[in-house]
Design a protein around this motif. Structure first.
Motif, mmCIF file in Angstrom:
data_model
loop_
_atom_site.group_PDB
_atom_site.id
_atom_site.type_symbol
_atom_site.label_atom_id
_atom_site.label_comp_id
_atom_site.label_asym_id
_atom_site.label_seq_id
_atom_site.Cartn_x
_atom_site.Cartn_y
_atom_site.Cartn_z
ATOM 1 N N THR A 18 0.832 -1.195 0.000
ATOM 2 C CA THR A 18 0.000 0.000 0.000
ATOM 3 C C THR A 18 0.870 1.251 0.000
ATOM 4 O O THR A 18 2.059 1.217 0.345
ATOM 5 C CB THR A 18 -0.931 0.033 1.221
ATOM 6 N N ASN A 19 0.251 2.356 -0.353
ATOM 7 C CA ASN A 19 0.968 3.626 -0.350
ATOM 8 C C ASN A 19 1.502 3.969 1.044
ATOM 9 O O ASN A 19 2.521 4.641 1.187
ATOM 10 C CB ASN A 19 0.049 4.732 -0.852
ATOM 11 N N ARG A 20 0.831 3.487 2.080
ATOM 12 C CA ARG A 20 1.272 3.730 3.451
ATOM 13 C C ARG A 20 2.680 3.178 3.687
ATOM 14 O O ARG A 20 3.455 3.718 4.487
ATOM 15 C CB ARG A 20 0.297 3.081 4.426
ATOM 16 N N GLU A 23 6.943 4.786 2.671
ATOM 17 C CA GLU A 23 7.936 5.385 3.561
ATOM 18 C C GLU A 23 8.943 4.352 4.059
ATOM 19 O O GLU A 23 10.135 4.641 4.203
ATOM 20 C CB GLU A 23 7.235 6.051 4.749
ATOM 21 N N GLN A 50 -9.825 -1.291 2.349
ATOM 22 C CA GLN A 50 -8.708 -1.666 3.218
ATOM 23 C C GLN A 50 -8.829 -3.112 3.699
ATOM 24 O O GLN A 50 -9.877 -3.546 4.171
ATOM 25 C CB GLN A 50 -8.631 -0.737 4.428
ATOM 26 N N ARG A 170 0.560 9.034 -8.867
ATOM 27 C CA ARG A 170 0.299 8.566 -7.500
ATOM 28 C C ARG A 170 -0.227 9.697 -6.625
ATOM 29 O O ARG A 170 -1.158 9.503 -5.824
ATOM 30 C CB ARG A 170 1.577 7.965 -6.902
ATOM 31 N N LEU A 174 -3.916 9.865 -4.803
ATOM 32 C CA LEU A 174 -4.047 10.085 -3.363
ATOM 33 C C LEU A 174 -4.949 11.276 -3.041
ATOM 34 O O LEU A 174 -5.682 11.269 -2.051
ATOM 35 C CB LEU A 174 -2.658 10.304 -2.749
ATOM 36 N N SER A 175 -4.860 12.302 -3.865
ATOM 37 C CA SER A 175 -5.627 13.516 -3.582
ATOM 38 C C SER A 175 -7.085 13.413 -4.008
ATOM 39 O O SER A 175 -7.952 14.109 -3.458
ATOM 40 C CB SER A 175 -4.974 14.717 -4.276
ATOM 41 N N SER A 179 -12.051 6.963 0.238
ATOM 42 C CA SER A 179 -11.866 5.668 0.891
ATOM 43 C C SER A 179 -13.026 4.744 0.555
ATOM 44 O O SER A 179 -14.169 5.171 0.404
ATOM 45 C CB SER A 179 -11.734 5.853 2.404
ATOM 46 N N HIS A 185 -8.200 5.422 5.485
ATOM 47 C CA HIS A 185 -7.494 6.458 4.735
ATOM 48 C C HIS A 185 -7.124 5.896 3.367
ATOM 49 O O HIS A 185 -6.703 4.737 3.263
ATOM 50 C CB HIS A 185 -6.241 6.895 5.488
ATOM 51 N N SER A 187 -4.595 6.117 1.695
ATOM 52 C CA SER A 187 -3.220 5.624 1.650
ATOM 53 C C SER A 187 -3.117 4.167 2.074
ATOM 54 O O SER A 187 -2.162 3.477 1.715
ATOM 55 C CB SER A 187 -2.323 6.494 2.549
ATOM 56 N N ASP A 188 -4.096 3.671 2.835
ATOM 57 C CA ASP A 188 -4.121 2.271 3.251
ATOM 58 C C ASP A 188 -4.852 1.384 2.244
ATOM 59 O O ASP A 188 -4.889 0.158 2.417
ATOM 60 C CB ASP A 188 -4.795 2.139 4.620
#
Length: 317
Positions: A18-20, A23, A50, A170, A174-175, A179, A185, A187-188
């Motif tokens: 996931t995007n989460r 990082e 999710q 991406r 995201l923007s 959900s 979120h 991002s998840d």
């Protein structure tokens, strides 16, 4: 009359994430993963409600972790992790379980884990017959995504273009995406797929072909460029601005490359949905399987061949 056909199998070089988790992949501690991800030049961005691990049960005597998998608000599958079958883990290793991941062998805070399993990655490992996983059979329910964007890395690689740098596609996803699970979120839910493409050449010859050139695979850069156009033009992901309406025609793909036919198959247990189509992949060690959808090009004609029709690729008159 002889024919030359090239079927290109797409397989991910790392489990979907996931995007989460981006990082984590750009941290110094995971540079070995980053080096591996740089092998990819073709990627997809998709989303699904999710997914979470729920109802965790640890059996210390048998060294197993039983889990249910929930997508959105519905429990759709169950499975078991056999901790003792991980060769890289020591006895009495640290176990940390959250809804997002199972972390084994790291610190008490879960950092520097030797084994990291998510609701997406367990199905990726099961498809590769990992001995430490049991159950997790409903990939059709869990690995079922809305395809949002298809892209390639021409001058860079997928890691540099999609993960390390602020990729425009991406960021836009995201923007703008909402959900799918209440309270989650985006991002998840937004999931990234980094693919490698493995070509498979097929050549047939006849008695009239006395001086027929032996099969030569198309250049990898042309295959990657053509694959982007093929998936975008047929599946029409929402966030791809350029739609390649003239595909298969083009100067940088496989059109005019001397092939009588060419196509694309996703050799993974993924399903990608768009407003116009559903494209089903299926993981097969042998490569070809009648449960795989495919995109097939012959001359100016492009077809989305459903899995129960895939044998027609090789039915030549």
């Amino acid at each position: 009359m002889g024919r030359k056909t090239q079927i290109n199998f797409l397989h991910t070089i790392f489990p979907p994430f996931t995007n989460r988790n981006v990082e984590l992949l750009v941290s110094k501690a995971n540079q070995h993963i980053a080096q591996h991800l740089r092998q990819s030049k073709f990627y997809m961005i998709a989303a699904r409600a999710q997914a979470s691990f729920v109802n965790q049960r640890i059996d210390l005597e048998n060294a197993t972790i039983s889990l249910d998998v929930q997508v959105g608000t519905e429990v759709v599958d169950t499975g078991v992790i056999h901790v003792s079958k991980f060769n890289e883990l020591q006895e009495n290793c640290t176990i940390k379980i959250t809804e997002e991941a199972v972390l084994l062998g790291g610190t008490k805070k879960g950092t520097h884990a030797k084994v990291w399993l998510t609701p997406d990655s367990v199905y990726w490992h099961v498809a590769r017959h990992s001995p430490y996983l049991e159950g997790f059979t409903r990939h059709d329910r869990v690995c079922n995504y809305d395809l949002l964007y298809v892209g390639i890395a021409k001058q860079q690689d997928s890691y540099q273009r999609l993960i390390k740098n602020a990729h425009h596609g991406r960021l836009r996803v995201l923007s703008e995406e909402h959900s799918r699970k209440p309270g989650a979120h985006p991002s998840d839910e937004i999931t990234l797929f980094l693919f490698d493409i493995e070509p498979f050449g097929i050549q047939t010859m006849s008695a009239e072909d006395d001086d027929y050139d032996f099969f030569r695979e198309a250049p990898p850069d042309k295959v990657v460029a053509d694959a982007e156009k093929a998936f975008v033009s047929l599946l029409d992901p929402h966030y791809n601005v350029t739609k390649f309406r003239n595909y298969p025609k083009g100067n940088d793909g496989l059109y005019g490359a001397g092939l009588n036919g060419y196509g694309y198959i996703i050799n993974e247990n993924f399903r990608f949905n768009t407003a116009t189509a559903l494209f089903k992949g299926f993981r097969s060690e042998a490569g070809f399987d009648n449960r795989q959808d495919s995109i097939y090009v012959e001359g100016d004609e492009v077809n989305l061949i459903l899995s129960n029709e895939i044998e027609s690729i090789f039915s030549y008159k």
